[in-house]
Design a protein around this motif. Structure first.
Motif, PDB file in Angstrom:
ATOM      1  N   GLU A   1     -74.506  58.086  99.092  1.00  0.00           N
ATOM      2  CA  GLU A   1     -74.075  59.356  99.097  1.00  0.00           C
ATOM      3  C   GLU A   1     -75.031  60.430 100.907  1.00  0.00           C
ATOM      4  O   GLU A   1     -74.713  60.052 101.188  1.00  0.00           O
ATOM      5  N   ILE A   2     -76.327  59.144 100.373  1.00  0.00           N
ATOM      6  CA  ILE A   2     -76.730  60.106 101.651  1.00  0.00           C
ATOM      7  C   ILE A   2     -76.849  58.942 103.227  1.00  0.00           C
ATOM      8  O   ILE A   2     -76.680  59.925 104.273  1.00  0.00           O
ATOM      9  N   ASP A   3     -76.502  58.219 102.857  1.00  0.00           N
ATOM     10  CA  ASP A   3     -75.211  57.736 103.943  1.00  0.00           C
ATOM     11  C   ASP A   3     -74.487  58.352 104.643  1.00  0.00           C
ATOM     12  O   ASP A   3     -74.357  57.993 106.510  1.00  0.00           O
ATOM     13  N   GLU A   4     -73.877  58.544 103.744  1.00  0.00           N
ATOM     14  CA  GLU A   4     -72.427  59.130 104.179  1.00  0.00           C
ATOM     15  C   GLU A   4     -72.949  60.227 105.023  1.00  0.00           C
ATOM     16  O   GLU A   4     -72.119  60.883 106.180  1.00  0.00           O
ATOM     17  N   GLN A   5     -73.680  61.129 104.425  1.00  0.00           N
ATOM     18  CA  GLN A   5     -74.474  62.658 105.314  1.00  0.00           C
ATOM     19  C   GLN A   5     -75.330  62.039 106.923  1.00  0.00           C
ATOM     20  O   GLN A   5     -74.557  62.614 107.435  1.00  0.00           O
TER      21      GLN A   5
ATOM     22  N   LEU B   1     -79.613  51.498 109.819  1.00  0.00           N
ATOM     23  CA  LEU B   1     -79.709  53.003 109.431  1.00  0.00           C
ATOM     24  C   LEU B   1     -79.495  53.787 107.960  1.00  0.00           C
ATOM     25  O   LEU B   1     -79.911  54.423 107.184  1.00  0.00           O
ATOM     26  N   SER B   2     -79.280  52.742 107.637  1.00  0.00           N
ATOM     27  CA  SER B   2     -78.724  52.897 105.738  1.00  0.00           C
ATOM     28  C   SER B   2     -80.118  52.554 104.512  1.00  0.00           C
ATOM     29  O   SER B   2     -81.417  51.881 105.224  1.00  0.00           O
ATOM     30  N   VAL B   3     -80.238  54.271 104.174  1.00  0.00           N
ATOM     31  CA  VAL B   3     -80.693  53.840 102.922  1.00  0.00           C
ATOM     32  C   VAL B   3     -80.627  53.407 101.845  1.00  0.00           C
ATOM     33  O   VAL B   3     -81.859  53.199 100.555  1.00  0.00           O
TER      34      VAL B   3
END
Length: 154
Positions: free
Chosen positions: A17-21, A11-13
């Motif tokens: 920052e985006i992954d935490e969201q 699921l990680s991009v």
């Protein structure tokens, strides 16, 4: 209790920052699943769904801002997807509030498929572009959106 959605590297991009969201979104869906499973009642579940809808809007605004700043060529299409998903979420909230839709497995399945499909199919399209454009893959400090969300939630 076992998580309804488990965060995996799949699921990680690749942008922390985006992954935490995305992890916050996963956490909210897991909270909702737990509340349903433990029969906390519709008011609790509707409250979590409202949090999920609000955080989703914040997250989409962040993604779209980055797309505009970095001149991502797929911005218009991604924005339209976000609009469609936001409308689906509002429609779902309205159906639940008026008793036209039950809070249960169907809702949870929709949310799980919606999140994982959107991340794995749509968000993966921008990650390489963002990184090539100079986006920092690692956070130096706690996510600014996490700090904002903490302040909003009180």
């Amino acid at each position: 209790m076992r998580n309804f959605i488990t965060w995996t590297d799949e699921l990680s991009v690749g942008i922390e920052e985006i992954d935490e969201q995305h992890k916050v979104l996963v956490g909210l869906i897991n909270r909702m699943h737990d509340a349903i499973h433990q029969r906390h009642g519709s008011a609790v579940v509707e409250g979590i769904l409202a949090e999920l809808a609000e955080y989703t809007r914040i997250h989409f605004a962040v993604e779209e801002s980055l797309m505009r700043i970095l001149n991502f060529p797929g911005y218009a299409e991604h924005h339209d997807l976000h609009e469609e998903l936001t409308e689906q979420m509002v429609d779902l909230q309205n159906k639940i509030a008026t008793g036209k839709h039950a809070i249960g497995f169907e809702l949870m399945h929709f949310l799980k498929v919606w999140l994982s499909k959107h991340i794995m199919e749509e968000d993966m399209q921008y990650s390489g572009f963002f990184l090539a454009a100079g986006a920092n893959p690692k956070l130096g400090n706690r996510s600014w959106v996490e700090r904002l969300w903490s302040n909003i939630r009180g």
